[in-house]
Scaffold this motif. Structure first.
Motif, mmCIF file in Angstrom:
data_model
loop_
_atom_site.group_PDB
_atom_site.id
_atom_site.type_symbol
_atom_site.label_atom_id
_atom_site.label_comp_id
_atom_site.label_asym_id
_atom_site.label_seq_id
_atom_site.Cartn_x
_atom_site.Cartn_y
_atom_site.Cartn_z
ATOM 1 N N MET A 101 54.506 13.300 46.765
ATOM 2 C CA MET A 101 53.196 13.404 47.394
ATOM 3 C C MET A 101 52.208 14.143 46.490
ATOM 4 S SD MET A 101 52.231 14.776 51.220
ATOM 5 C CE MET A 101 53.903 15.189 51.470
ATOM 6 N N ILE A 102 52.701 15.085 45.715
ATOM 7 C CA ILE A 102 51.826 15.830 44.815
ATOM 8 C C ILE A 102 51.325 14.947 43.680
ATOM 9 C CG2 ILE A 102 51.801 17.707 43.114
ATOM 10 C CD1 ILE A 102 53.707 19.210 44.974
ATOM 11 N N LYS A 157 50.146 8.929 49.906
ATOM 12 C CA LYS A 157 50.362 10.310 50.334
ATOM 13 C C LYS A 157 50.575 10.397 51.837
ATOM 14 C CE LYS A 157 47.955 12.600 46.593
ATOM 15 N NZ LYS A 157 46.949 13.565 46.201
ATOM 16 N N MET A 158 49.828 9.592 52.601
ATOM 17 C CA MET A 158 50.010 9.588 54.055
ATOM 18 C C MET A 158 51.380 9.051 54.427
ATOM 19 S SD MET A 158 46.300 8.459 55.567
ATOM 20 C CE MET A 158 47.077 7.843 57.016
ATOM 21 N N ASN A 161 54.310 11.136 56.360
ATOM 22 C CA ASN A 161 54.991 10.666 57.570
ATOM 23 C C ASN A 161 56.503 10.659 57.380
ATOM 24 O OD1 ASN A 161 52.765 10.293 59.188
ATOM 25 N ND2 ASN A 161 52.427 8.212 58.449
ATOM 26 N N PHE A 162 56.955 10.266 56.201
ATOM 27 C CA PHE A 162 58.393 10.296 55.919
ATOM 28 C C PHE A 162 58.926 11.719 55.949
ATOM 29 C CE2 PHE A 162 61.809 10.750 52.773
ATOM 30 C CZ PHE A 162 62.768 9.973 53.411
ATOM 31 N N ALA A 163 58.166 12.657 55.364
ATOM 32 C CA ALA A 163 58.594 14.054 55.365
ATOM 33 C C ALA A 163 58.626 14.608 56.788
ATOM 34 C CB ALA A 163 57.677 14.893 54.481
ATOM 35 N N ASN A 164 57.636 14.251 57.596
ATOM 36 C CA ASN A 164 57.621 14.718 58.984
ATOM 37 C C ASN A 164 58.786 14.157 59.782
ATOM 38 O OD1 ASN A 164 55.384 16.379 58.837
ATOM 39 N ND2 ASN A 164 53.972 14.714 59.239
#
Length: 80
Positions: A20-21, A29-30, A34-37
């Motif tokens: 994402m960085i 990035k979105m 969402n995957f990280a969440n």
């Protein structure tokens, strides 16, 4: 087995945050956020199963609702 899954989710979350960085496109990035969440929600449930505490499921549901609303808000902000 649950402990191995927790370590694998930590790796997936850290990999998605690193990606994402370095991505330039906002939609990538979105998607990674969402995957990280989603991975964090699964991680919270797994930690609850590991500690045999059922309140972690409630925390995961609350986090899922907040994540869903935040995703819609960010989407509307960038599309309009």
């Amino acid at each position: 087995m649950i402990l191995l899954s927790i370590y694998a989710l930590f790796f997936c979350i850290s990999a998605s945050l690193l990606l994402m960085i370095f991505r330039a496109n906002i939609f990538d990035k979105m998607l990674l956020a969402n995957f990280a969440n989603t991975s964090v929600i699964i991680l919270i449930v797994l930690i609850g199963e590991f500690t045999e505490n059922d309140t972690f499921v409630d925390v995961a549901l609350a986090y899922a609702f907040i994540s869903f609303i935040a995703t819609i808000a960010i989407r509307k902000f960038f599309l309009f």
